[in-house]
Write an enzyme that holds these catalytic residues in place. Structure first.
Site, PDB file in Angstrom:
ATOM      1  N   LYS A  33     -17.507   0.081   4.839  1.00  0.00           N
ATOM      2  CA  LYS A  33     -17.845  -1.017   3.787  1.00  0.00           C
ATOM      3  C   LYS A  33     -19.746  -1.169   4.193  1.00  0.00           C
ATOM      4  O   LYS A  33     -19.703  -1.328   2.869  1.00  0.00           O
ATOM      5  CB  LYS A  33     -17.902  -2.334   4.853  1.00  0.00           C
ATOM      6  CG  LYS A  33     -17.960  -3.117   3.822  1.00  0.00           C
ATOM      7  CD  LYS A  33     -17.045  -4.614   3.968  1.00  0.00           C
ATOM      8  CE  LYS A  33     -17.297  -5.282   2.394  1.00  0.00           C
ATOM      9  NZ  LYS A  33     -16.743  -7.201   3.775  1.00  0.00           N
TER      10      LYS A  33
ATOM     11  N   GLU B  52       0.422  -1.187  -0.130  1.00  0.00           N
ATOM     12  CA  GLU B  52       0.066   0.099  -0.268  1.00  0.00           C
ATOM     13  C   GLU B  52       1.217   1.412   0.037  1.00  0.00           C
ATOM     14  O   GLU B  52       0.727   1.947  -0.231  1.00  0.00           O
ATOM     15  CB  GLU B  52      -0.806  -0.269   1.219  1.00  0.00           C
ATOM     16  CG  GLU B  52      -2.122  -1.067   0.973  1.00  0.00           C
ATOM     17  CD  GLU B  52      -1.722  -2.535   1.677  1.00  0.00           C
ATOM     18  OE1 GLU B  52      -0.849  -2.261   1.754  1.00  0.00           O
ATOM     19  OE2 GLU B  52      -2.690  -3.062   1.783  1.00  0.00           O
TER      20      GLU B  52
ATOM     21  N   PHE C 150     -12.128  -6.371  13.313  1.00  0.00           N
ATOM     22  CA  PHE C 150     -10.623  -6.849  12.665  1.00  0.00           C
ATOM     23  C   PHE C 150     -10.601  -5.839  11.867  1.00  0.00           C
ATOM     24  O   PHE C 150     -11.556  -5.227  10.545  1.00  0.00           O
ATOM     25  CB  PHE C 150     -10.864  -8.344  11.906  1.00  0.00           C
ATOM     26  CG  PHE C 150     -10.584  -8.462  10.588  1.00  0.00           C
ATOM     27  CD1 PHE C 150      -9.315  -9.525  11.405  1.00  0.00           C
ATOM     28  CD2 PHE C 150     -10.659  -8.614   9.580  1.00  0.00           C
ATOM     29  CE1 PHE C 150      -7.959 -10.099  10.919  1.00  0.00           C
ATOM     30  CE2 PHE C 150      -9.602  -8.780   8.923  1.00  0.00           C
ATOM     31  CZ  PHE C 150      -8.064  -9.821   9.694  1.00  0.00           C
ATOM     32  N   GLN C 151      -9.106  -6.055  11.477  1.00  0.00           N
ATOM     33  CA  GLN C 151      -8.709  -4.398  10.641  1.00  0.00           C
ATOM     34  C   GLN C 151      -9.343  -2.674  10.432  1.00  0.00           C
ATOM     35  O   GLN C 151      -9.345  -2.792   9.567  1.00  0.00           O
ATOM     36  CB  GLN C 151      -8.713  -4.556   9.197  1.00  0.00           C
ATOM     37  CG  GLN C 151      -8.135  -6.039   8.919  1.00  0.00           C
ATOM     38  CD  GLN C 151      -7.770  -6.637   7.665  1.00  0.00           C
ATOM     39  OE1 GLN C 151      -8.613  -6.111   6.017  1.00  0.00           O
ATOM     40  NE2 GLN C 151      -6.054  -7.011   6.909  1.00  0.00           N
TER      41      GLN C 151
ATOM     42  N   MET D 118      24.728   8.012   3.792  1.00  0.00           N
ATOM     43  CA  MET D 118      24.159   9.582   3.580  1.00  0.00           C
ATOM     44  C   MET D 118      24.913   9.181   5.113  1.00  0.00           C
ATOM     45  O   MET D 118      24.859  10.412   6.124  1.00  0.00           O
ATOM     46  CB  MET D 118      22.812  10.204   3.291  1.00  0.00           C
ATOM     47  CG  MET D 118      22.747  11.510   4.095  1.00  0.00           C
ATOM     48  SD  MET D 118      24.001  12.106   3.214  1.00  0.00           S
ATOM     49  CE  MET D 118      23.476  13.161   1.345  1.00  0.00           C
TER      50      MET D 118
END
Lengths: 564, 158
Positions: free
Chosen positions: A162, A50, A112-113, A473
């Site tokens: 949803k 993502e 969930f999630q 760096m």
């Protein structure tokens, strides 16, 4: 029209003229993906992470000037995307990022999630929405695109539960956006502009300080004209590379921590700073109290909060830099370019004293040579993305940029892993140009999985690893400021990058000589498939010159002189 | 250059919508600005709410605060007050065994009175300028206040 929330998302994207969406599906966004399956109004590019979806949308936006769009699911899908949101926020990149959320009835139950997505995105977006009713979706999405692209651009996050994407409601996208509390000022105050022009005409050593806002507002060609007409020398910020062509006589170079000696000395000696769409970032100014100490400051910016935030502006001008520069062009005949001849000469002398260069004094290839060589071979025909670190600074210093939107790099946030997915977005936006990603052996591993995206979607990005087996760096700072204690920066243990690329279906080259590099680059361009060119470069090369953090611009560490 | 920090009152008119208060307080915490007190209530017959924020900072910081507040999308107006009428309320609970007439007299001096009398405690209310509230709370210390609650300041430009 009565349609589902998910269908509304598709309709809105098509109405906005979106042709490419980057994303990754998951549970809470499935209703929308079901509609993506059914439509053919835009292409969807499935990234393999993502974070990469959002970076790709950033690259797409930077190269095309359009709003980038990314789509992700709730929970981890969203949290993975946060780095991209923050990156776009720091660099003022217009994005609309749409995330799924658990159904409304489950919000607050640790489902969930589930994660408080708008709570997390609030400080790293220009604005965000949690949509609680499908009837609001048309308005919210239209506002999101408008807010992202207008004023000072930035990412807008829209979180949709949803059940809202399943809900049927009325959809009407024709209503114009009306946000009473958001009306960015885009035209500069004519009296302020008049005063600024007078101040420039009365100054002896004026200097244009060109910032990324010029690129964002598509003002580069107006700025080129203003610079040419006034004969005033210009320095560019890292974000503004490509505003002036590399061979423009009035372009000094980049300024700041790894800017050129001449650019930083010009900024230290000027008596009138003309800041156009620049924000006086700490990487640019060095020690604030010593920055352009004897100069008046004209500051043109669309964001009032950027003006006098760090350096006091004597002539603040709030407006879109494209409009303000057009207004300035009408008045600039008052400015006589001949007045600045000795000033230009002074700057040329600075440049002759300590030019931006490097020494080819080792058996191994110098990373700067690689950047220069790509510039010689590809020049204007390539768009240049980078990751973050030494290679990024060398690319900014040594690539011969010739146009705006040629340069795509993570400036404000400094996100390692940005370059490859961004270059994929760039290629999707501008397929006729070659898409180069200059990267390091550290950065490339932060989004290496995007090889799969590039192979699948036939987006032949050429990744050029300036491989010094170091997190370069950080290693440089350790060498210079931590008494050479190279803590956890030795990357001697590495994968075989050629095999990695081949395993995904791409091509790869390991390069140790100039001849090999030329062949690898030419073949990569010709073969039109994603490529990794792993260039073995000098291990301990430092990015020079350098203003140590918090130091003054005129106190630079310089490249050692070598007898020729 | 050291810049003097001063107390300022900032009023913010915002659209009355979900999470707007978090946007304001996140801005203050995220950018390291102080909030001394904050009050918020809907503006009657409108879709807006008014926040009164007491803050402190140098002139530059205060200017940044007002500009950054203004940048938030749901913010309609930001007033940084110079000439204002400012009031704050305080409720204080005392044991009923204390000298009630003394307490009442002090309350009256600060635009207040006893607002509740119970079996064990009395509750007083005063409303005055925040500085005077400080004085009042100092003055009543000797009467063993059990609980003190301050409302935070509200303000209007003169």
């Amino acid at each position: 029209m009565q349609i589902s929330g998910a269908q509304m998302v598709i309709e809105a994207l098509i109405a906005e003229g979106v042709d490419t969406v980057f994303g990754y599906p998951g549970g809470a966004i499935m209703n929308v993906y079901d509609e993506i399956y059914k439509q053919d109004g835009f292409q969807h590019i499935l990234t393999r992470h993502e974070q990469a979806a959002v970076h790709a949308a950033e690259g797409y936006s930077k190269a095309s000037g359009k709003v980038g769009v990314a789509m992700i699911t709730s929970g981890p899908g969203f949290t993975n995307a946060v780095t991209g949101l923050a990156d776009a926020y720091m660099d003022s990149i217009p994005l609309v990022v749409i995330s799924g959320q658990v159904p409304m009835s489950l919000i607050g139950t640790d489902a969930f999630q589930e994660i408080d997505a708008v709570g997390i995105s609030r400080p790293c977006t220009k604005h965000n929405y949690l949509v609680t009713d499908a009837a609001d979706l048309a308005r919210v999405l239209k506002e999101a695109f408008y807010i992202a692209a207008s004023g000072r651009p930035g990412p807008v996050h829209v979180d949709i539960p949803k059940d809202v994407t399943a809900q049927i409601a009325e959809f009407d996208y024709s209503k114009p956006v009306e946000i009473e509390t958001y009306k960015p000022n885009i035209v500069g105050n004519p009296r302020q502009i008049k005063k600024a022009i007078e101040a420039i005409a009365n100054s002896k050593r004026p200097l244009f300080y060109l910032g990324g806002g010029i690129i964002n507002s598509n003002a580069a060609y107006e700025v080129r004209e203003l610079v040419k007409k006034t004969g005033i020398p210009a320095v560019e910020t890292f974000m503004a590379r490509g505003t002036l062509a590399h061979d423009d006589e009035l372009l000094i170079s980049m300024l700041g921590m790894h800017g050129s000696y001449a650019a930083n000395m010009a900024m230290s000696e000027t008596d009138m700073v003309i800041a156009l769409g620049a924000r006086f970032d700490d990487r640019v100014t060095g020690k604030l109290s010593e920055f352009a100490k004897n100069a008046g400051v004209i500051h043109v910016d669309i964001d009032p909060a950027s003006i006098s935030k760090l350096v006091n502006a004597d002539y603040p001008i709030v407006g879109d830099v494209k409009n303000v520069v057009a207004q300035m062009l009408e008045k600039c005949s008052e400015i006589n370019p001949d007045n600045y001849e000795s000033w230009r000469e002074t700057i040329n002398n600075f440049d002759e004293l300590h030019p931006l260069t490097f020494h080819e004094d080792t058996d191994r290839l110098k990373p700067q040579w690689v950047v220069k060589r790509v510039g010689e071979l590809l020049g204007d025909s390539a768009n240049i993305s980078t990751d973050v670190g030494q290679h990024q600074m060398w690319a900014a210093q040594f690539y011969p940029f010739s146009r705006p939107r040629q340069w795509v790099s993570s400036g404000g946030l400094g996100t390692m892993g940005f370059g490859f997915p961004a270059a994929i977005g760039v290629k999707a936006a501008v397929p006729e140009k070659i898409s180069i990603n200059f990267t390091g052996d550290g950065s490339i591993l932060m989004n290496i999985q995007e090889l799969m995206t590039a192979v699948e979607k036939k987006l032949p990005v050429i990744n050029i690893i300036l491989n010094n087996n170091y997190l370069g760096m950080v290693r440089q700072w350790q060498t210079l400021f931590y008494d050479k204690r190279h803590s956890e920066t030795d990357l001697s243990v590495q994968p075989d990058f050629v095999k990695v690329s081949e395993a995904f279906g791409g091509i790869g080259y390991r390069v140790t000589t100039k001849e090999e590099f030329d062949i690898a680059l030419k073949e990569s361009v010709a073969k039109n498939v994603v490529s990794i060119i792993d260039v073995v470069v000098e291990r301990l090369e430092n990015v020079m010159p350098m203003v140590p953090a918090g130091g003054s611009l005129f106190n630079m560490m310089l490249l050692e002189k070598k007898e020729k | 250059m050291t810049e003097n920090s001063e107390r300022r009152v900032v009023s913010v008119i915002v659209v009355n919508e979900a999470s707007v208060l978090s946007r304001i307080t996140d801005l203050f915490s995220g950018r390291g600005y102080n909030i001394t007190s904050l009050t918020v209530a809907p503006i009657p017959d409108s879709k807006y709410s008014r926040l009164t924020i007491v803050t402190s900072g140098s002139v530059r910081v205060i200017e940044q605060i007002t500009k950054q507040l203004h940048k938030l999308i749901p913010v309609l107006k930001v007033y940084e007050h110079a000439d204002l009428v400012e009031k704050e309320m305080a409720l204080v609970k005392f044991p009923i065994t204390e000298n009630i007439s003394d307490i009442n007299a002090i309350c009256e001096a600060y635009n207040g009175k006893i607002v509740n009398v119970g079996n064990d405690v009395i509750i007083t209310m005063v409303a005055d300028e925040p500085k005077r509230i400080d004085h009042y709370l100092e003055a009543i210390k000797r009467y063993n206040p059990k609980e003190i609650v301050r409302s935070g300041a509200v303000a209007l430009e003169r």
